[in-house]
Design an enzyme around this catalytic site. Structure first.
Site, short mmCIF file in Angstrom:
data_model
loop_
_atom_site.label_atom_id
_atom_site.label_comp_id
_atom_site.label_asym_id
_atom_site.label_seq_id
_atom_site.Cartn_x
_atom_site.Cartn_y
_atom_site.Cartn_z
CG ASP A 31 -0.13 -1.79 -5.23
OD1 ASP A 31 -0.96 -2.13 -6.01
OD2 ASP A 31 -0.43 -1.48 -4.06
CG HIS A 82 -2.08 2.49 -5.79
ND1 HIS A 82 -2.14 2.52 -5.09
CD2 HIS A 82 -0.25 2.75 -6.04
CE1 HIS A 82 -1.68 2.15 -4.23
NE2 HIS A 82 0.10 2.47 -4.40
CG HIS A 86 2.91 6.02 -4.51
ND1 HIS A 86 3.46 5.87 -3.32
CD2 HIS A 86 2.45 4.58 -5.06
CE1 HIS A 86 3.49 4.23 -3.57
NE2 HIS A 86 2.73 3.80 -3.93
CG HIS A 174 4.36 -3.68 -4.86
ND1 HIS A 174 5.05 -4.37 -4.29
CD2 HIS A 174 4.07 -2.76 -4.92
CE1 HIS A 174 4.34 -3.98 -3.33
NE2 HIS A 174 4.22 -2.36 -3.27
#
Length: 239
Positions: A31, A82, A86, A174
């Site tokens: 991510d 995503h 964010h 990540h």
């Protein structure tokens, strides 16, 4: 004949997927990219014979990373949404805009339309699920989380992933959002150990049985052509 991945097609109801079928498969996911270390993650996966799904923040999908996205597609990785900035979608709202803008950024840079989406912070409700589904996106969670963002050390990341993985697991880590050298260093050992246990590495769409979409390249695949023919069950469009 060469083929270029141009997207995937979600299947099933508007639910959040936390794992896949109970098969000896595991889906690695990263991510918060693209980020300065993302190209190193892509090379690491390729050199270790594994694939992953990269859930990207739309405002970071810039021309600087075009070659990285094309390399991901060429290597068999999947691209995911995503959101654009964010946010916590439950409290911030604007779900359709956040997802649509990211789809546009990814498609504009790579020619690929994602079919999977991960909500920031894992925050979602029924309206988020419906909004994602209306845009052709499946909402993806996880069942393995080494908390690599806390920078616990390479050995801790490796140990936590290996302790949690079960057949059909979706692993959260990540490649962006901060210094990710520990995560990058941990994954070669994780991949070797899971392969020794008999696991096969697949993308999240593949784990969930979604169909990949490919286009025959009449002239130039722009650096995103896969090796060989698309997997069985793929949708192939003429060039």
């Amino acid at each position: 004949m060469r083929y270029r991945p141009i997207g995937c097609v979600r299947r099933g109801p508007a639910v959040a997927y936390g794992h896949g079928p109970q098969r000896k498969e595991v889906a690695l996911s990263f991510d918060d990219g693209p980020y300065p270390l993302t190209p190193s993650f892509v090379r690491m996966l390729r050199s270790n014979g594994a694939v992953a799904t990269f859930f990207m923040i739309g405002e970071q999908v810039t021309a600087r990373y075009r070659s990285t996205l094309l390399e991901e597609l060429r290597n068999g990785d999947a691209l995911g949404d995503h959101t654009y900035t964010h946010p916590d979608l439950v409290t911030a709202g604007g779900v359709q805009s956040q997802l649509r803008r990211t789809i546009g950024a990814i498609r504009g840079l790579s020619g690929y339309t994602p079919c999977v989406f991960r909500p920031p912070y894992g925050a979602y409700d029924s309206s988020v699920l419906r909004a994602a589904a209306s845009l052709g996106l499946a909402t993806i969670m996880w069942d393995v989380d080494p908390s690599d963002y806390t920078l616990p050390g390479v050995s801790a990341i490796e140990r936590r992933v290996l302790a949690q993985v079960r057949p059909g697991a979706i692993v959260l880590s990540h490649d962006g959002g901060g210094p990710r050298g520990q995560t990058l260093a941990a994954y070669p050992g994780i991949i070797r150990a899971l392969r020794a246990r008999g696991y096969r590495f697949v993308t999240v769409p593949e784990l969930l049985g979604f169909h990949g979409v490919y286009r025959r390249c009449v002239r130039d695949c722009e650096g995103a052509a896969i090796a060989g023919r698309p997997p069985p069950g793929s949708i192939v469009e003429p060039g």
